[in-house]
Design an enzyme around this catalytic site. Structure first.
Site, PDB file in Angstrom:
ATOM      1  N   SER A  34       0.856  -1.187   0.000  1.00  0.00           N
ATOM      2  CA  SER A  34       0.000   0.000   0.000  1.00  0.00           C
ATOM      3  C   SER A  34       0.888   1.230   0.000  1.00  0.00           C
ATOM      4  CB  SER A  34      -0.895   0.007   1.247  1.00  0.00           C
ATOM      5  OG  SER A  34      -1.538   1.257   1.413  1.00  0.00           O
ATOM      6  N   TYR A  51      -2.929  -1.171  10.126  1.00  0.00           N
ATOM      7  CA  TYR A  51      -2.889  -1.457   8.687  1.00  0.00           C
ATOM      8  C   TYR A  51      -1.553  -1.009   8.109  1.00  0.00           C
ATOM      9  CZ  TYR A  51      -4.033  -1.301   3.720  1.00  0.00           C
ATOM     10  OH  TYR A  51      -4.020  -1.479   2.355  1.00  0.00           O
TER      11      TYR A  51
END
Length: 317
Positions: free
Chosen positions: A164, A176
Site C-alpha cells: 500500500s 494497517y
C-alpha cells in the site's frame, strides 16, 4: 549542460519504456495463483489474465465468491477455497496448485488478500481487533509465499505482493500501515534472496481505491465497535467530539476512493508479463503525487503537516 542532462534523462526513460514493453513468451502456458479473488483487485486481475489466455488459479475465501468468478470466466480458470490465516488451508492449497502445474512450476504468485478494518487510533485497539490485520496482511502473505516458493523457483517466475502507499509513509491507518510496512520489508529481503534462482519480486503500492475493503459504512461501523470497547480513560482522553470528527473525516476520505481498479491490476499484470518488471509500482494518482512524494520529506515536516490538519484530543497537552 542542461541540454545534455535533459537528453540523458530523456534517453533513460525512452530505454526504460522500450524494455518494459517486452512481453514474456508463451503466456498461455503459464500458471498464476492469486489470493483474495472474491472481489476487488484479485477478482479483476483473475478475469483480466483469463482474457489474456493465461492459466489462472484463483483462491477465494468463500464458495460463493468462487462460483461467481467461475461464472464470469473461461474454463481455463480454476478456483480453490483458501483462508490465509489457517496453516492447514495454505498446505492444502499448495498441494492443489502443485497437482495442476506439475513440472512446469508456478509462473506467478500474487499475494493480494488483505483487510483494512477496523480503522482507528492505535490506542483504541484491543489485540483481538488488530491481530487479524497482521494475520491476513503479513503473516498469511509470508506463509503462502514460503509454502509455494519451490513451485515459483521451478518456473523461474514472479512473486507480486500487494502492499500500500501507506506502507511507504505511515500517515494514518493504525495497524494497517504497520502490516504493510512489514510487507515492504519482507518483499525486499525476499527479492535479494531469490534473484539467484531467476525469481523476480514486485511490490504493488496502491493509493485509495473503492473495494469492499474500503467500504465507508462498514469501516465506520467497525471503528465504532472498537471505540465502544475501549476503556473509559481512553475515551475521556480523546473525547467523543474528537472521535465523531475522526469518523466524519474517515468516511469523507473513503468516499473519494477511485473506482478505476484497473490502475492497480494493470500494474499487477505488467509485473507478471513483462520481461523487465519493476521492483515497485505506485498505483493511483494519490499514490504517485501525494503519498510517495510525501515519503521523501523530512519526518519533522510531515509531522507538522499532519498536526495542523487534524483536531486535538480533549486532553491534549
Amino acid at each position: 549542460m542542461w541540454f545534455y542532462l535533459v537528453t540523458l534523462v530523456g534517453l533513460y526513460h525512452l530505454l526504460r519504456w522500450y524494455r518494459e514493453r517486452q512481453v514474456v513468451s508463451h503466456l498461455q502456458d503459464k500458471y498464476v495463483f492469486i489470493t483474495g479473488c472474491d472481489s476487488g483487485f484479485g477478482n479483476l486481475l483473475a478475469r483480466q489474465l483469463d482474457r489474456r489466455g493465461m492459466r489462472v488459479l484463483a483462491a477465494c475465501l468463500t464458495e460463493k465468491g468462487a462460483e461467481e468468478l467461475r461464472n464470469k470466466t473461461s474454463d481455463r480458470l480454476e478456483t480453490v477455497i483458501l483462508d490465509v490465516t489457517k496453516t492447514e488451508s495454505i498446505v492444502a492449497a499448495t498441494q492443489w496448485v502443485k497437482e495442476r502445474v506439475g513440472d512446469r512450476g508456478l509462473w506467478g504468485l500474487v499475494n493480494n488478500a488483505g483487510v483494512l478494518q477496523p480503522f482507528a487510533y492505535i490506542e483504541w485497539y484491543r489485540p483481538e481487533d488488530y491481530m487479524p490485520i497482521f494475520q491476513v496482511n503479513l503473516i498469511g502473505l509470508t506463509q503462502v509465499t514460503i509454502s509455494m516458493l519451490f513451485l515459483v523457483k521451478k518456473a523461474r517466475g514472479r512473486i507480486v505482493n500487494v502492499s500500500s502507499a501507506l506502507g511507504r509513509v505511515a500517515l494514518f491507518g493504525g495497524f494497517y500501515s504497520c502490516s504493510k510496512y512489514g510487507v515492504e520489508a519482507f518483499s525486499d529481503v525476499l527479492r535479494h534472496e531469490v534473484q539467484d534462482f531467476g525469481v523476480k519480486v514486485s511490490i504493488i503500492e496502491p493509493g485509495s481505491f473503492k473495494t469492499e475493503m474500503t467500504d465507508a459504512e462498514l469501516t465506520i461501523e467497525r471503528t465504532k465497535k472498537v471505540w465502544e470497547a475501549a476503556p473509559e480513560h481512553i475515551k475521556e482522553s480523546y473525547g467523543q467530539q474528537f472521535f465523531d470528527d475522526f469518523c466524519s473525516t474517515t468516511k469523507r476520505e473513503l468516499m473519494k476512493c477511485s473506482r478505476n481498479l484497473s490502475l492497480v491490476t494493470d500494474c499487477m499484470e505488467h509485473a507478471l508479463t513483462s520481461t523487465h518488471p519493476r521492483t515497485r509500482y505506485s498505483a493511483g494518482w494519490d499514490a504517485k503525487f501525494f503519498f510517495i512524494p510525501l515519503s521523501y520529506l523530512p519526518a519533522s515536516l510531515v509531522d507538522y503537516l499532519l498536526a495542523i490538519s487534524r483536531g486535538k484530543p480533549a486532553q491534549a497537552a
